[in-house]
Design a protein around this motif. Structure first.
Motif, PDB file in Angstrom:
ATOM      1  N   ALA A   1       0.850  -1.188   0.000  1.00 27.50           N
ATOM      2  CA  ALA A   1       0.000   0.000   0.000  1.00 27.50           C
ATOM      3  C   ALA A   1       0.886   1.238   0.000  1.00 27.50           C
ATOM      4  N   ALA A   2       0.596   2.147  -0.889  1.00 30.02           N
ATOM      5  CA  ALA A   2       1.346   3.401  -0.940  1.00 30.02           C
ATOM      6  C   ALA A   2       0.954   4.255   0.258  1.00 30.02           C
ATOM      7  N   PRO A   3       1.915   4.979   0.812  1.00 27.23           N
ATOM      8  CA  PRO A   3       1.547   5.855   1.930  1.00 27.23           C
ATOM      9  C   PRO A   3       0.567   6.926   1.462  1.00 27.23           C
ATOM     10  N   GLU A   4      -0.282   7.334   2.368  1.00 26.17           N
ATOM     11  CA  GLU A   4      -1.276   8.350   2.023  1.00 26.17           C
ATOM     12  C   GLU A   4      -0.575   9.652   1.646  1.00 26.17           C
ATOM     13  N   GLN A   5      -1.002  10.227   0.542  1.00 35.15           N
ATOM     14  CA  GLN A   5      -0.453  11.515   0.122  1.00 35.15           C
ATOM     15  C   GLN A   5      -1.259  12.629   0.759  1.00 35.15           C
ATOM     16  N   LEU A   6      -0.585  13.479   1.502  1.00 37.19           N
ATOM     17  CA  LEU A   6      -1.213  14.648   2.112  1.00 37.19           C
ATOM     18  C   LEU A   6      -0.497  15.874   1.558  1.00 37.19           C
ATOM     19  N   LEU A   7      -1.050  16.425   0.492  1.00 35.19           N
ATOM     20  CA  LEU A   7      -0.419  17.517  -0.233  1.00 35.19           C
ATOM     21  C   LEU A   7      -0.226  18.758   0.628  1.00 35.19           C
ATOM     22  N   HIS A   8       1.012  19.232   0.656  1.00 33.50           N
ATOM     23  CA  HIS A   8       1.370  20.473   1.342  1.00 33.50           C
ATOM     24  C   HIS A   8       2.099  21.363   0.349  1.00 33.50           C
ATOM     25  N   ILE A   9       1.813  22.656   0.375  1.00 32.55           N
ATOM     26  CA  ILE A   9       2.444  23.619  -0.523  1.00 32.55           C
ATOM     27  C   ILE A   9       3.168  24.654   0.328  1.00 32.55           C
ATOM     28  N   VAL A  10       4.390  24.984  -0.084  1.00 33.07           N
ATOM     29  CA  VAL A  10       5.171  25.992   0.628  1.00 33.07           C
ATOM     30  C   VAL A  10       5.299  27.226  -0.266  1.00 33.07           C
ATOM     31  N   ILE A  11       4.883  28.365   0.290  1.00 31.17           N
ATOM     32  CA  ILE A  11       4.999  29.638  -0.423  1.00 31.17           C
ATOM     33  C   ILE A  11       5.597  30.668   0.531  1.00 31.17           C
ATOM     34  N   GLY A  12       6.049  31.777  -0.029  1.00 33.83           N
ATOM     35  CA  GLY A  12       6.568  32.823   0.830  1.00 33.83           C
ATOM     36  C   GLY A  12       6.799  34.104   0.083  1.00 33.83           C
ATOM     37  N   GLY A  13       7.072  35.135   0.840  1.00 36.95           N
ATOM     38  CA  GLY A  13       7.347  36.435   0.271  1.00 36.95           C
ATOM     39  C   GLY A  13       7.434  37.480   1.350  1.00 36.95           C
ATOM     40  N   GLU A  14       7.616  38.696   0.917  1.00 38.41           N
ATOM     41  CA  GLU A  14       7.748  39.799   1.849  1.00 38.41           C
ATOM     42  C   GLU A  14       6.365  40.296   2.276  1.00 38.41           C
ATOM     43  N   LEU A  15       6.206  40.477   3.567  1.00 35.06           N
ATOM     44  CA  LEU A  15       4.940  40.953   4.118  1.00 35.06           C
ATOM     45  C   LEU A  15       4.911  42.481   4.174  1.00 35.06           C
ATOM     46  N   ARG A  16       3.709  43.031   4.215  1.00 30.44           N
ATOM     47  CA  ARG A  16       3.558  44.482   4.376  1.00 30.44           C
ATOM     48  C   ARG A  16       3.966  44.903   5.783  1.00 30.44           C
ATOM     49  N   HIS A  17       3.525  44.122   6.784  1.00 28.52           N
ATOM     50  CA  HIS A  17       3.781  44.416   8.192  1.00 28.52           C
ATOM     51  C   HIS A  17       4.040  43.094   8.905  1.00 28.52           C
ATOM     52  N   LEU A  18       4.642  43.168  10.059  1.00 30.99           N
ATOM     53  CA  LEU A  18       4.902  41.956  10.833  1.00 30.99           C
ATOM     54  C   LEU A  18       3.669  41.415  11.542  1.00 30.99           C
ATOM     55  N   ASP A  19       2.627  42.220  11.668  1.00 37.17           N
ATOM     56  CA  ASP A  19       1.473  41.815  12.462  1.00 37.17           C
ATOM     57  C   ASP A  19       0.366  41.112  11.672  1.00 37.17           C
ATOM     58  N   ALA A  20       0.545  40.922  10.355  1.00 34.94           N
ATOM     59  CA  ALA A  20      -0.495  40.250   9.567  1.00 34.94           C
ATOM     60  C   ALA A  20       0.137  39.554   8.357  1.00 34.94           C
ATOM     61  N   PRO A  21      -0.377  38.386   7.997  1.00 34.35           N
ATOM     62  CA  PRO A  21       0.172  37.659   6.843  1.00 34.35           C
ATOM     63  C   PRO A  21      -0.373  38.191   5.511  1.00 34.35           C
ATOM     64  N   VAL A  22      -0.052  39.448   5.212  1.00 27.86           N
ATOM     65  CA  VAL A  22      -0.480  40.084   3.973  1.00 27.86           C
ATOM     66  C   VAL A  22       0.784  40.393   3.167  1.00 27.86           C
ATOM     67  N   PHE A  23       0.873  39.812   1.976  1.00 32.41           N
ATOM     68  CA  PHE A  23       2.072  39.999   1.170  1.00 32.41           C
ATOM     69  C   PHE A  23       2.143  41.407   0.596  1.00 32.41           C
ATOM     70  N   ARG A  24       3.347  41.931   0.523  1.00 28.90           N
ATOM     71  CA  ARG A  24       3.587  43.268  -0.030  1.00 28.90           C
ATOM     72  C   ARG A  24       3.240  43.307  -1.512  1.00 28.90           C
ATOM     73  N   ASP A  25       3.621  42.265  -2.261  1.00 33.15           N
ATOM     74  CA  ASP A  25       3.388  42.232  -3.706  1.00 33.15           C
ATOM     75  C   ASP A  25       3.081  40.783  -4.107  1.00 33.15           C
ATOM     76  N   LEU A  26       1.820  40.502  -4.394  1.00 34.93           N
ATOM     77  CA  LEU A  26       1.417  39.130  -4.736  1.00 34.93           C
ATOM     78  C   LEU A  26       2.133  38.595  -5.974  1.00 34.93           C
TER      79      LEU A  26
END
Length: 81
Positions: free
Chosen positions: A4-29
């Motif tokens: 049996a193949a192990p269950e695939q649990l898809l995870h995606i890694v993204i990142g970028g520069e935020l506008r401010h440190l207090d919220a996960p809002v990217f400066r430029d999408l």
């Protein structure tokens, strides 16, 4: 006997520069970095950690692990209705 193949649990890694440190809002999408898609949390975390450490000098740079398997599971859609 079948392996049996192990269950695939898809995870995606993204990142970028935020506008401010207090919220996960990217400066430029348009500059959000797609690090990759991974079949499990452990591999995603390793990629996240590598990118986060490589950009440690920029306090506004943040990387995130998205649990995509939770977003695309058709069973979850059915249960929500």
């Amino acid at each position: 006997m079948t392996d049996a193949a192990p269950e695939q649990l898809l995870h995606i890694v993204i990142g970028g520069e935020l506008r401010h440190l207090d919220a996960p809002v990217f400066r430029d999408l348009s500059k959000v970095e797609f690090v990759g898609a991974y079949p499990n949390y452990a591999e995603a975390r390793a990629a996240w950690k590598a990118r986060a450490q490589a950009t440690v000098d920029n306090a506004l740079m943040r990387y995130f692990i998205l649990h995509a398997h939770r977003l695309i599971d058709p069973r979850a859609d059915h249960e929500a209705h």
